[in-house]
Write an enzyme that holds these catalytic residues in place. Structure first.
Site, PDB file in Angstrom:
ATOM      1  N   SER A 183       6.571   4.996 -11.993  1.00 26.16           N
ATOM      2  CA  SER A 183       6.254   3.595 -11.708  1.00 26.16           C
ATOM      3  C   SER A 183       4.994   3.520 -10.864  1.00 26.16           C
ATOM      4  O   SER A 183       4.717   4.409 -10.041  1.00 26.16           O
ATOM      5  CB  SER A 183       7.424   2.994 -10.927  1.00 26.16           C
ATOM      6  N   TYR A 220      13.422   3.358  -3.450  1.00 21.23           N
ATOM      7  CA  TYR A 220      13.300   3.420  -4.914  1.00 21.23           C
ATOM      8  C   TYR A 220      12.013   4.173  -5.305  1.00 21.23           C
ATOM      9  O   TYR A 220      12.040   5.099  -6.112  1.00 21.23           O
ATOM     10  CB  TYR A 220      13.277   1.998  -5.507  1.00 21.23           C
ATOM     11  N   LYS A 235      11.152   8.003  -7.262  1.00 23.79           N
ATOM     12  CA  LYS A 235      10.239   8.239  -8.396  1.00 23.79           C
ATOM     13  C   LYS A 235       9.276   9.382  -8.068  1.00 23.79           C
ATOM     14  O   LYS A 235       9.014  10.255  -8.896  1.00 23.79           O
ATOM     15  CB  LYS A 235       9.452   6.965  -8.729  1.00 23.79           C
TER      16      LYS A 235
END
Ligand code: NAD
Ligand code: WQD
Length: 336
Positions: free
Chosen positions: A124, A148, A152
């Site tokens: 992302s 989050y 990643k």
């Protein structure tokens, strides 16, 4: 070729399954349905006129995972499965590290055991954190600002280490900017549970009358109209980027990192007015304070993906809004 798609029942996964089937690949899906419904798989089968083998399996379930790999010949994996809500990750960091990182470790172990060494991973743009300038290239510093995003980056690093230990692996790390839109049939689209936190699904629910008013998070940013600017990319373009990344894995080995974006940013107010045009509905909105953690402007330099994959996004903002509206208007309750 048989492709295993983790998280294939979800938003980007379902669109990618359809494009894989259309391109002639066989597809198997692993999903625990924690943020999706099996109905998306039924609709993808209908649209493609071909079958998908669906396994309701959690990546944290090592035995279930082993059974899938043991029962099928898999040539490559596209790994979408993960939790993705930024604010939830701040509240429940352990859940995010457990699900996203441990889930990926289990997946990689199963792949290693069954000698499957091709993987495309959903990273992302969030790994860049607050970019010091735009457009953002793949060389920018990596500095995610929430759990989050850190999952990643951790997974990117795990996959690099896997490659360093065994150069037979072929790994694509795709950093998506802001996927939006839906398949033009209106049969599959984004179906977040509860109140959406992302702009497009929120606007769509206001347009269809499920929510009353959109809150615009800040109009005092250093952008053309003061509202946040993002690189919204049509989900079908994102899906096609995966098909191209797979083709590349078949030809060239190593680890490749690519931005998937359009290279063009739009402000929140521009999105509202494009959506009003596409839907013919007024979107009531109010300006409120900034959302914590938001950046003023973020959009991709997508030239590396164009060079390396021969891929670029070709669907524009109007098409994105029209497709979201078609999906939302014909499925006001999503897949329910
Ligand atoms: P999504 O929630 O619609 O899809 C993810 C799917 O993974 C869901 O179907 C969910 O049920 C499944 N899943 C989650 N944990 C699992 C587990 N432990 N085992 C099995 N299945 C599990 O999300 P999406 O928008 O389609 O995103 C797909 C991927 O792309 C995610 O990894 C996300 O982080 C990444 N990504 C999304 C965006 C975005 O804005 N949508 C942007 C950048 C990156
Ligand atoms: C877009 C713009 C908001 C909602 C997130 C994740 C990122 C990636 C994509 C997964 C911003 C504004 C939003 C609303 C608003 N996901 N906005 N009112 O924050 O760019 O990125 O999704 O990897 O990691 O952080 O996307 O759609 O939430 O916001 O004004 O109700 O819309 O402030 O400017 P974001 P978004």
């Amino acid at each position: 070729m048989n492709i295993l798609v983790t998280g294939g029942a979800g938003y980007i996964g379902s669109h990618t399954c359809l494009e894989l089937l259309n391109a002639g690949y066989d597809v198997e899906v692993i999903d625990n349905l924690s943020n999706s419904r099996e109905e998306s798989m039924i609709r993808v089968r209908e649209l493609a006129g071909r079958n998908i083998v669906f396994h309701k399996v959690d990546l944290l379930d090592k035995i279930g995972l082993d059974k899938v790999f043991g029962s099928s010949q898999i040539d490559a994996v596209i790994h979408f499965a993960g939790l993705k809500a930024v604010s939830e990750s701040v509240e429940f960091p352990l859940l995010y590290y457990q699900n996203n990182v441990s889930g990926t470790l289990n997946l990689c172990e199963a792949m290693k055991k069954y000698n499957v060494k091709n993987i495309v991973f959903s990273s992302s743009a969030t790994v860049y954190g607050d970019p010091h300038t735009v457009p953002v290239t793949e060389e920018f510093p990596l500095n995610p600002t929430n759990p989050y995003g850190r999952t990643k980056l951790m997974i990117e690093n795990i996959l690099r280490d896997v490659y360093n230990a065994d150069n037979d692996w072929n790994i694509s790390l795709l950093r998506y900017f802001n996927p939006a839109g839906a398949h033009q049939s209106g049969r599959i689209g984004e179906d977040p549970g509860g109140v959406p936190s992302n702009l497009f699904p929120y606007i769509a629910r206001v347009a269809v009358g499920k929510l009353n008013v959109l809150s615009v998070f800040g109009n005092d940013y250093n952008t053309t109209d003061g509202t946040g600017v993002r690189d919204y990319i049509h989900v079908v373009d994102v899906a096609l980027g995966h098909v191209k990344a797979l083709e590349k894995l078949e030809r060239v080995s190593g680890v490749i990192v690519l931005n998937l974006g359009t290279g063009r940013g739009y402000s929140v107010l521009e999105i509202i007015s494009a959506f009003e045009k596409a839907s013919g509905r007024k979107i009531p909105y109010k300006i409120v304070g900034r959302r914590s953690g938001d950046v003023a402007s973020s959009y991709a330099d997508p030239s590396k993906a164009e060079r390396e994959l021969g891929w670029s996004a070709c669907r524009g903002l109007d098409e994105m809004c029209e497709d979201v509206w078609r999906w939302q208007a014909s499925n006001p309750n999503g897949y329910e």
